[in-house]
Design a protein around this motif. Sequence first.
Motif, PDB file in Angstrom:
ATOM      1  N   ARG A 104       1.100  -4.094   3.327  1.00  0.00           N
ATOM      2  CA  ARG A 104       2.579  -3.516   3.724  1.00  0.00           C
ATOM      3  C   ARG A 104       2.549  -2.075   3.307  1.00  0.00           C
ATOM      4  N   ILE A 105       2.444  -1.118   4.593  1.00  0.00           N
ATOM      5  CA  ILE A 105       2.116   0.271   4.326  1.00  0.00           C
ATOM      6  C   ILE A 105       3.916   0.976   3.830  1.00  0.00           C
ATOM      7  N   ILE A 106       3.696   1.522   2.696  1.00  0.00           N
ATOM      8  CA  ILE A 106       4.810   2.396   2.358  1.00  0.00           C
ATOM      9  C   ILE A 106       4.126   3.814   2.271  1.00  0.00           C
ATOM     10  N   ARG A 107       4.838   4.734   3.270  1.00  0.00           N
ATOM     11  CA  ARG A 107       4.453   6.131   3.282  1.00  0.00           C
ATOM     12  C   ARG A 107       4.943   7.102   2.139  1.00  0.00           C
ATOM     13  N   VAL A 108       4.247   7.667   1.556  1.00  0.00           N
ATOM     14  CA  VAL A 108       4.886   8.577   0.681  1.00  0.00           C
ATOM     15  C   VAL A 108       4.231   9.930   1.108  1.00  0.00           C
ATOM     16  N   MET A 109       5.050  11.079   0.613  1.00  0.00           N
ATOM     17  CA  MET A 109       4.572  12.564   0.884  1.00  0.00           C
ATOM     18  C   MET A 109       3.152  12.535   0.353  1.00  0.00           C
ATOM     19  N   CYS A 110       3.031  12.090  -0.843  1.00  0.00           N
ATOM     20  CA  CYS A 110       1.785  12.624  -1.734  1.00  0.00           C
ATOM     21  C   CYS A 110       1.787  11.295  -2.802  1.00  0.00           C
ATOM     22  N   SER A 111       0.139  11.193  -3.023  1.00  0.00           N
ATOM     23  CA  SER A 111      -0.058   9.919  -3.758  1.00  0.00           C
ATOM     24  C   SER A 111       0.343  10.252  -5.299  1.00  0.00           C
ATOM     25  N   GLY A 112       0.715  11.711  -5.474  1.00  0.00           N
ATOM     26  CA  GLY A 112       1.372  12.293  -6.738  1.00  0.00           C
ATOM     27  C   GLY A 112       2.638  11.505  -6.807  1.00  0.00           C
ATOM     28  N   ARG A 113       3.364  11.377  -5.819  1.00  0.00           N
ATOM     29  CA  ARG A 113       4.863  10.848  -5.871  1.00  0.00           C
ATOM     30  C   ARG A 113       5.085   9.572  -6.541  1.00  0.00           C
ATOM     31  N   VAL A 114       3.707   8.762  -6.292  1.00  0.00           N
ATOM     32  CA  VAL A 114       3.831   7.278  -6.651  1.00  0.00           C
ATOM     33  C   VAL A 114       3.844   7.223  -8.422  1.00  0.00           C
ATOM     34  N   ASP A 115       5.037   6.725  -8.845  1.00  0.00           N
ATOM     35  CA  ASP A 115       5.339   6.523  -9.999  1.00  0.00           C
ATOM     36  C   ASP A 115       4.774   5.172 -10.272  1.00  0.00           C
ATOM     37  N   PRO A 116       4.307   5.033 -11.632  1.00  0.00           N
ATOM     38  CA  PRO A 116       3.929   3.491 -11.895  1.00  0.00           C
ATOM     39  C   PRO A 116       4.963   2.401 -11.691  1.00  0.00           C
ATOM     40  N   THR A 117       6.429   3.155 -11.827  1.00  0.00           N
ATOM     41  CA  THR A 117       7.563   2.174 -11.830  1.00  0.00           C
ATOM     42  C   THR A 117       7.338   1.295 -10.274  1.00  0.00           C
ATOM     43  N   PHE A 118       6.858   2.086  -9.178  1.00  0.00           N
ATOM     44  CA  PHE A 118       6.789   1.518  -7.956  1.00  0.00           C
ATOM     45  C   PHE A 118       5.717   0.322  -7.951  1.00  0.00           C
ATOM     46  N   ALA A 119       4.480   0.535  -8.471  1.00  0.00           N
ATOM     47  CA  ALA A 119       3.457  -0.466  -8.563  1.00  0.00           C
ATOM     48  C   ALA A 119       4.393  -1.917  -9.245  1.00  0.00           C
ATOM     49  N   LEU A 120       4.952  -1.245 -10.463  1.00  0.00           N
ATOM     50  CA  LEU A 120       5.521  -2.562 -11.297  1.00  0.00           C
ATOM     51  C   LEU A 120       6.343  -3.196 -10.422  1.00  0.00           C
ATOM     52  N   LYS A 121       7.297  -2.527  -9.953  1.00  0.00           N
ATOM     53  CA  LYS A 121       8.444  -3.079  -9.016  1.00  0.00           C
ATOM     54  C   LYS A 121       7.723  -4.015  -7.875  1.00  0.00           C
ATOM     55  N   TRP A 131      -0.637  12.742   4.173  1.00  0.00           N
ATOM     56  CA  TRP A 131      -1.515  13.735   4.968  1.00  0.00           C
ATOM     57  C   TRP A 131      -2.726  13.360   5.133  1.00  0.00           C
ATOM     58  N   CYS A 132      -3.207  12.244   4.336  1.00  0.00           N
ATOM     59  CA  CYS A 132      -4.608  11.689   4.626  1.00  0.00           C
ATOM     60  C   CYS A 132      -4.728  10.095   4.769  1.00  0.00           C
ATOM     61  N   SER A 133      -4.170   9.359   3.687  1.00  0.00           N
ATOM     62  CA  SER A 133      -4.382   8.038   3.936  1.00  0.00           C
ATOM     63  C   SER A 133      -3.678   7.512   4.906  1.00  0.00           C
ATOM     64  N   TYR A 134      -2.315   7.859   5.035  1.00  0.00           N
ATOM     65  CA  TYR A 134      -1.516   7.273   6.053  1.00  0.00           C
ATOM     66  C   TYR A 134      -2.263   7.507   7.538  1.00  0.00           C
ATOM     67  N   ARG A 135      -2.846   8.771   7.451  1.00  0.00           N
ATOM     68  CA  ARG A 135      -3.366   9.209   8.643  1.00  0.00           C
ATOM     69  C   ARG A 135      -4.743   8.363   9.229  1.00  0.00           C
ATOM     70  N   ALA A 136      -5.364   8.034   7.911  1.00  0.00           N
ATOM     71  CA  ALA A 136      -6.535   7.250   8.197  1.00  0.00           C
ATOM     72  C   ALA A 136      -5.942   6.033   8.572  1.00  0.00           C
ATOM     73  N   ALA A 137      -4.977   5.043   8.299  1.00  0.00           N
ATOM     74  CA  ALA A 137      -4.640   3.864   8.641  1.00  0.00           C
ATOM     75  C   ALA A 137      -4.208   4.201  10.205  1.00  0.00           C
ATOM     76  N   ASP A 138      -3.583   5.136  10.380  1.00  0.00           N
ATOM     77  CA  ASP A 138      -3.055   5.574  11.762  1.00  0.00           C
ATOM     78  C   ASP A 138      -4.405   5.513  12.679  1.00  0.00           C
ATOM     79  N   GLY A 173       0.813  -1.285  -0.158  1.00  0.00           N
ATOM     80  CA  GLY A 173       0.003   0.066   0.190  1.00  0.00           C
ATOM     81  C   GLY A 173       0.655   1.207  -0.122  1.00  0.00           C
ATOM     82  N   PHE A 174       0.714   2.069  -1.045  1.00  0.00           N
ATOM     83  CA  PHE A 174       1.293   3.337  -1.064  1.00  0.00           C
ATOM     84  C   PHE A 174       0.414   4.304  -0.345  1.00  0.00           C
ATOM     85  N   LEU A 175       0.784   4.849   0.783  1.00  0.00           N
ATOM     86  CA  LEU A 175      -0.287   6.142   1.499  1.00  0.00           C
ATOM     87  C   LEU A 175       0.333   7.356   1.693  1.00  0.00           C
ATOM     88  N   CYS A 176      -0.596   8.168   1.110  1.00  0.00           N
ATOM     89  CA  CYS A 176      -0.112   9.605   1.245  1.00  0.00           C
ATOM     90  C   CYS A 176       0.141  10.047   2.774  1.00  0.00           C
TER      91      CYS A 176
END
Lengths: 166, 337
Positions: free
Chosen positions: A38-55, A17-24, A12-15
Motif C-alpha cells: 500500500r503506497i503512501i507518497r511522501v515528498m522525501c524519504s527524509g520526511r518519514v519519521d520513525p513514528t510512521f513506521a511504528l504506527k 521524486w524517485c521511488s514513487y516514479r519508479a513504482a509509476d 510503502g513510504f515512497l518519495c
Amino acid sequence: MSDGTFEPKIVGFLCNWCSYRAADLAGSSRVKYPPNVRIIRVMCSGRVDPTFALKAFELGADGVLLAGCHPGECHYLEQNYKAMRRFSMLKHTLRAMKLEEERFQLLWASAAEGNRFAEHVAKMTEEVRKLGPLSWRRNWIEKGLDDKEIEKFLKEHEEAMEVPAR
Amino acid sequence: MSDKGKLALYWAASCGGCEIAVLAVNEKILDVANAFDIVFWPCVMDGKVRDIEKMPDKSIDLCLFNGGIRNSEQEYMARLLRRKAKVLVAFGSCAHEGCIPGLANMNSRDEILQFVYKDSPSADNPKGVLPEVETKVPEGTLHLPFFYDTLKTLGQTVDVDYYLPGCPPEPERIWDAIVAILSGKLPPPGSVIGAETTVCDDCPRKREEKKIKEFKRTWQIIPDTEKCLLEQGIVCCGIATRAGCGALCPQVGSPCIGCYGPNAGVEDFGARMMTAIASVIDSEDPEEIDRIIQEGIPDPVGTFYRFSLAHSSLRRSNRAGNGKPAAKEEEAEVSGR
Ligand code: SF4
Ligand code: SF4
Ligand code: SF4
C-alpha cells in the motif's frame, strides 16, 4: 486469510521524486509484481519519521518499506541521508523489540528503476509471506483472561460483604 | 461528615516513590488535609477496599492513582476507583506511561516468572514453586491476583481525566496540580497537567551544531560543564522530554533520561528520540552509521523507551507465537480497536 492463504500487508513510504516514479514506471510499463504494497507518497524519504513506521505496524501492517532516491541523488540534496540514519536507528530498536529483520526494509530506487522497485517488492512480499502475519496488537491482548480474573474479585468481595459491590 | 472534598490515593505497579513525592509537598500536606478528607491511602493510613466499594459512585472528588497495571487486582482497583472518583489523575510516570515496570514488556510473563522465582542469583526455590492464582490448602482455596503478560498504563485500562508526569512528579508540580484542581482551573479532560516546553528549554547548557562520530556512555567521559551533553556524544533525552523538573539532570552533568515523559505533540517518545539522535550522526556511510549506532547505543529500548514502553505505539516486544495466522475470534479482537 481465512482460506489459509496469507497475503502480507506492506505499507510503502515512497518519495515523490524517485521511488514513487519508479513504482509509476513499473505500472505504466506493465511490469508484473505482487499488489501487496500500500503506497503512501511522501515528498522525501527524509520526511518519514520513525513514528510512521511504528504506527503502521501498530495498525496491522505485516511489513514496512521505506524507499527513496539513491544516496547523493536526493531532490532535497541530503535528506535521504537522514532517512538512512533513521532507518538504521529504528531497525536497531525494532530488532531489540524482537521484530523480524525482513519486515522493515529500505530501498533506493531512482525514477528509471521500475524493474528494481518491482523486484524488491516481489522479494519482500515473499519474505514477509514466509514469516506469516504480524498482527502486532495481538501481542498485548490477554485473550480475555483479565476480565475473568477480575470477575473473581467481585465475587469474592460480594460474598464477604453485606452490600453488593455494584 | 464535613463538607470537605474526598481524596483517595492508590498505588499499583510502582516503586513507592510517587507516594513519597506526595509527602514531599511538606507542610502544604496540611493544606491538602484542610481541603480534603483522605478516604483511602493504603501506604499511609488504614483503609479497606470494601469501604470504598460501599461508597456511592462519584463520591470521591479526586483520586491520585500511581503505578501501572500489572495484574488483575490492580485492574480491579483502577476500575473501582474510576467508578467512585469524579476526577481520576494518572499520577507519575508509571500510571502515565508504564515507566520502569513497563520495561518488563520486553519479556513475557513466563520469562519474568522464570527469572524472578528460579534463575535470579538470589532465588532460593529448590522445589521451583511459582505463584498460582488458586492454591488449595486444607482450609480452602487461596487466591492471588493474575499476573499479566503485558503491563498496561492506567489510561489503557480506564478513562483518565488528567495526567501528572514525572518519575516522580516534582513537589511544586504536584502542588500546582492540586491548586488547579481545587480552583477548577483545569485544562480539558484527558490532558497532561504540565508545561508545553522541553527540558532543553530549561537547560542552561550552550548549544551549537550537533555532529557526532561516536556516542559515549556516561561512565566513559567527564563532560564539559558548559556545552550541551548531546553535542559531547552523550544521549540526552531533553529534546523530547516535557519540562517540569527545571532540567535537574543536565545541570549536574547527567543526561536527561526522559522521566517527565513526552512533550506536548510528541506521539511516541522513542520515535522522537530516534529522529533526534539519528540526525546528529555525522556520517553518510551506511556501515559506519550502523557501527556508530550499535556500539554507542547497545540498549535502544532502554535508552529511548526507558519510561514509555507501555505507552508507546508498540507497547511491548513481539511475543513468541506470532507469525501464525490468527484464529477467527482473535482476529476480530485484533482488528477491533
Ligand atoms: S513514577 Fe517513578 S517514582 Fe513514581 S512509582 Fe513509578 S517509578 Fe516510582
Ligand atoms: S540535549 Fe540535554 S544537555 Fe543539551 S540542551 Fe537539551 S537538555 Fe541540555
Ligand atoms: S532532567 Fe530529565 S530525567 Fe532529569 S528529572 Fe528532568 S525530566 Fe527527569
